[in-house]
Design a protein around this motif. Structure first.
Motif, PDB file in Angstrom:
ATOM      1  N   GLU A  30     -79.563  38.644  18.115  1.00 43.14           N
ATOM      2  CA  GLU A  30     -78.909  38.979  19.536  1.00 43.14           C
ATOM      3  C   GLU A  30     -78.356  40.407  19.452  1.00 43.14           C
ATOM      4  O   GLU A  30     -77.982  40.756  18.341  1.00 43.14           O
ATOM      5  CB  GLU A  30     -77.949  38.038  19.793  1.00 43.14           C
ATOM      6  CG  GLU A  30     -77.121  38.232  21.186  1.00 43.14           C
ATOM      7  CD  GLU A  30     -76.063  37.141  21.321  1.00 43.14           C
ATOM      8  OE1 GLU A  30     -75.571  37.185  22.405  1.00 43.14           O
ATOM      9  OE2 GLU A  30     -75.833  36.333  20.629  1.00 43.14           O
ATOM     10  N   ILE A  31     -78.484  41.041  20.487  1.00 43.72           N
ATOM     11  CA  ILE A  31     -77.788  42.708  20.452  1.00 43.72           C
ATOM     12  C   ILE A  31     -76.867  42.442  21.710  1.00 43.72           C
ATOM     13  O   ILE A  31     -77.400  41.810  22.747  1.00 43.72           O
ATOM     14  CB  ILE A  31     -79.008  43.740  20.604  1.00 43.72           C
ATOM     15  CG1 ILE A  31     -79.734  43.615  19.417  1.00 43.72           C
ATOM     16  CG2 ILE A  31     -78.063  45.054  20.933  1.00 43.72           C
ATOM     17  CD1 ILE A  31     -80.950  44.615  19.702  1.00 43.72           C
ATOM     18  N   LEU A  32     -75.770  42.662  21.694  1.00 43.58           N
ATOM     19  CA  LEU A  32     -74.783  42.696  22.870  1.00 43.58           C
ATOM     20  C   LEU A  32     -74.391  44.449  22.946  1.00 43.58           C
ATOM     21  O   LEU A  32     -74.199  45.082  21.933  1.00 43.58           O
ATOM     22  CB  LEU A  32     -73.328  42.327  22.394  1.00 43.58           C
ATOM     23  CG  LEU A  32     -73.524  40.598  21.929  1.00 43.58           C
ATOM     24  CD1 LEU A  32     -72.313  40.202  21.404  1.00 43.58           C
ATOM     25  CD2 LEU A  32     -74.075  39.861  23.255  1.00 43.58           C
ATOM     26  N   GLN A  41     -64.661  41.432  19.057  1.00 44.29           N
ATOM     27  CA  GLN A  41     -65.999  40.803  18.338  1.00 44.29           C
ATOM     28  C   GLN A  41     -66.054  40.406  17.082  1.00 44.29           C
ATOM     29  O   GLN A  41     -65.437  41.043  16.287  1.00 44.29           O
ATOM     30  CB  GLN A  41     -67.173  41.888  18.668  1.00 44.29           C
ATOM     31  CG  GLN A  41     -68.564  41.310  18.481  1.00 44.29           C
ATOM     32  CD  GLN A  41     -69.164  40.301  19.600  1.00 44.29           C
ATOM     33  OE1 GLN A  41     -68.923  40.542  20.640  1.00 44.29           O
ATOM     34  NE2 GLN A  41     -69.512  39.087  18.882  1.00 44.29           N
ATOM     35  N   MET A  42     -66.353  39.200  16.834  1.00 45.66           N
ATOM     36  CA  MET A  42     -66.516  38.751  15.396  1.00 45.66           C
ATOM     37  C   MET A  42     -67.901  38.530  15.196  1.00 45.66           C
ATOM     38  O   MET A  42     -68.605  38.026  16.222  1.00 45.66           O
ATOM     39  CB  MET A  42     -65.604  37.229  15.363  1.00 45.66           C
ATOM     40  CG  MET A  42     -65.708  36.768  13.771  1.00 45.66           C
ATOM     41  SD  MET A  42     -67.180  35.752  13.579  1.00 45.66           S
ATOM     42  CE  MET A  42     -66.847  34.305  14.730  1.00 45.66           C
ATOM     43  N   VAL A  43     -68.534  38.581  13.915  1.00 46.62           N
ATOM     44  CA  VAL A  43     -69.792  38.567  13.642  1.00 46.62           C
ATOM     45  C   VAL A  43     -69.946  37.782  12.260  1.00 46.62           C
ATOM     46  O   VAL A  43     -69.057  38.529  11.163  1.00 46.62           O
ATOM     47  CB  VAL A  43     -70.599  39.954  13.687  1.00 46.62           C
ATOM     48  CG1 VAL A  43     -72.058  39.513  13.069  1.00 46.62           C
ATOM     49  CG2 VAL A  43     -70.769  40.460  15.027  1.00 46.62           C
ATOM     50  N   ASP A  44     -70.530  36.753  12.054  1.00 43.43           N
ATOM     51  CA  ASP A  44     -70.647  36.289  10.730  1.00 43.43           C
ATOM     52  C   ASP A  44     -69.599  35.810  10.029  1.00 43.43           C
ATOM     53  O   ASP A  44     -69.322  35.851   8.840  1.00 43.43           O
ATOM     54  CB  ASP A  44     -71.691  37.125   9.827  1.00 43.43           C
ATOM     55  CG  ASP A  44     -72.301  36.496   8.743  1.00 43.43           C
ATOM     56  OD1 ASP A  44     -72.443  35.155   8.725  1.00 43.43           O
ATOM     57  OD2 ASP A  44     -72.625  37.055   7.632  1.00 43.43           O
ATOM     58  N   ASP A  45     -68.507  35.228  10.848  1.00 48.51           N
ATOM     59  CA  ASP A  45     -67.339  34.754  10.586  1.00 48.51           C
ATOM     60  C   ASP A  45     -66.530  35.954   9.776  1.00 48.51           C
ATOM     61  O   ASP A  45     -65.656  35.579   9.156  1.00 48.51           O
ATOM     62  CB  ASP A  45     -67.214  33.671   9.629  1.00 48.51           C
ATOM     63  CG  ASP A  45     -67.695  32.490  10.172  1.00 48.51           C
ATOM     64  OD1 ASP A  45     -67.566  32.280  11.608  1.00 48.51           O
ATOM     65  OD2 ASP A  45     -68.601  31.643   9.846  1.00 48.51           O
ATOM     66  N   GLY A  46     -66.639  36.975  10.175  1.00 47.84           N
ATOM     67  CA  GLY A  46     -65.858  38.231   9.457  1.00 47.84           C
ATOM     68  C   GLY A  46     -64.573  38.491  10.432  1.00 47.84           C
ATOM     69  O   GLY A  46     -64.516  37.864  11.492  1.00 47.84           O
ATOM     70  N   GLU A  47     -63.764  39.397  10.093  1.00 45.88           N
ATOM     71  CA  GLU A  47     -62.858  40.034  10.850  1.00 45.88           C
ATOM     72  C   GLU A  47     -63.124  40.364  12.248  1.00 45.88           C
ATOM     73  O   GLU A  47     -63.996  41.323  12.405  1.00 45.88           O
ATOM     74  CB  GLU A  47     -61.905  40.948  10.185  1.00 45.88           C
ATOM     75  CG  GLU A  47     -60.880  40.647   8.917  1.00 45.88           C
ATOM     76  CD  GLU A  47     -59.879  39.564   9.445  1.00 45.88           C
ATOM     77  OE1 GLU A  47     -59.048  39.876  10.599  1.00 45.88           O
ATOM     78  OE2 GLU A  47     -59.646  38.503   8.865  1.00 45.88           O
ATOM     79  N   ILE A  59     -76.458  40.945  15.940  1.00 43.02           N
ATOM     80  CA  ILE A  59     -76.090  39.770  15.680  1.00 43.02           C
ATOM     81  C   ILE A  59     -77.339  39.168  14.908  1.00 43.02           C
ATOM     82  O   ILE A  59     -78.189  38.856  15.522  1.00 43.02           O
ATOM     83  CB  ILE A  59     -75.280  38.777  16.628  1.00 43.02           C
ATOM     84  CG1 ILE A  59     -74.115  39.592  17.276  1.00 43.02           C
ATOM     85  CG2 ILE A  59     -74.950  37.618  15.739  1.00 43.02           C
ATOM     86  CD1 ILE A  59     -73.599  38.894  18.288  1.00 43.02           C
ATOM     87  N   PRO A  60     -77.413  38.979  13.713  1.00 42.52           N
ATOM     88  CA  PRO A  60     -78.588  38.545  13.223  1.00 42.52           C
ATOM     89  C   PRO A  60     -78.950  37.150  13.513  1.00 42.52           C
ATOM     90  O   PRO A  60     -77.878  36.283  13.653  1.00 42.52           O
ATOM     91  CB  PRO A  60     -78.482  38.692  11.476  1.00 42.52           C
ATOM     92  CG  PRO A  60     -77.299  39.036  11.255  1.00 42.52           C
ATOM     93  CD  PRO A  60     -76.478  39.483  12.503  1.00 42.52           C
ATOM     94  N   LYS A  61     -80.018  36.459  13.299  1.00 42.58           N
ATOM     95  CA  LYS A  61     -80.345  35.240  13.601  1.00 42.58           C
ATOM     96  C   LYS A  61     -79.537  34.129  12.815  1.00 42.58           C
ATOM     97  O   LYS A  61     -79.289  34.312  11.547  1.00 42.58           O
ATOM     98  CB  LYS A  61     -81.966  34.880  13.005  1.00 42.58           C
ATOM     99  CG  LYS A  61     -82.430  33.603  13.378  1.00 42.58           C
ATOM    100  CD  LYS A  61     -83.960  33.683  13.004  1.00 42.58           C
ATOM    101  CE  LYS A  61     -84.662  34.630  13.589  1.00 42.58           C
ATOM    102  NZ  LYS A  61     -86.309  34.711  13.506  1.00 42.58           N
ATOM    103  N   GLY A  62     -78.772  33.173  13.313  1.00 39.61           N
ATOM    104  CA  GLY A  62     -78.045  32.136  12.612  1.00 39.61           C
ATOM    105  C   GLY A  62     -76.511  32.540  12.125  1.00 39.61           C
ATOM    106  O   GLY A  62     -75.806  31.688  11.910  1.00 39.61           O
TER     107      GLY A  62
END
Length: 111
Positions: A30-32, A41-47, A59-62
């Motif tokens: 996904e690209i936002l 925005q949070m990506v991959d459970d990061g800050e 946002i990579p697959k999964g």
């Protein structure tokens, strides 16, 4: 093949204080691209990190991710999915409202 498009796009509007809670798309990247508004925005459970108009987030697959409008105006986002299909999960959210092409979305909750 028009029955199985490689890419799909969705124009998403998040009202102030609203957003998409933590979720993922197991089969699509996904690209936002942020068109208006400001938020976190949070990506991959990061800050979570601040986002604003003109920024894009991959946002990579999964990868689990969330988007929250922290500003005072509606946040507009162009969400791009590859391959297409991941946008279907948005239709299951309790506050999902589809607006016909050419119509403006309401600026206040109707439900």
């Amino acid at each position: 093949n028009t029955d199985d498009p490689a890419v799909s796009m969705m124009h998403v509007v998040l009202l102030p204080g609203q957003g998409h809670e933590r979720h993922n798309h197991p089969d699509s990247d996904e690209i936002l691209y942020f068109l208006s508004g400001e938020g976190d925005q949070m990506v991959d459970d990061g800050e979570p990190f601040a986002v604003r108009p003109g920024q894009a987030v991959f946002i990579p697959k999964g990868a689990f991710h969330s988007t929250i409008n922290r500003g005072w105006e509606p946040m507009a986002i162009l969400a791009i999915y590859a391959p297409a299909g991941a946008e279907e999960v948005l239709k299951t959210l309790p506050d999902y409202e589809e607006v016909a092409p050419g119509q403006a979305p309401p600026l206040a909750r109707t439900r």
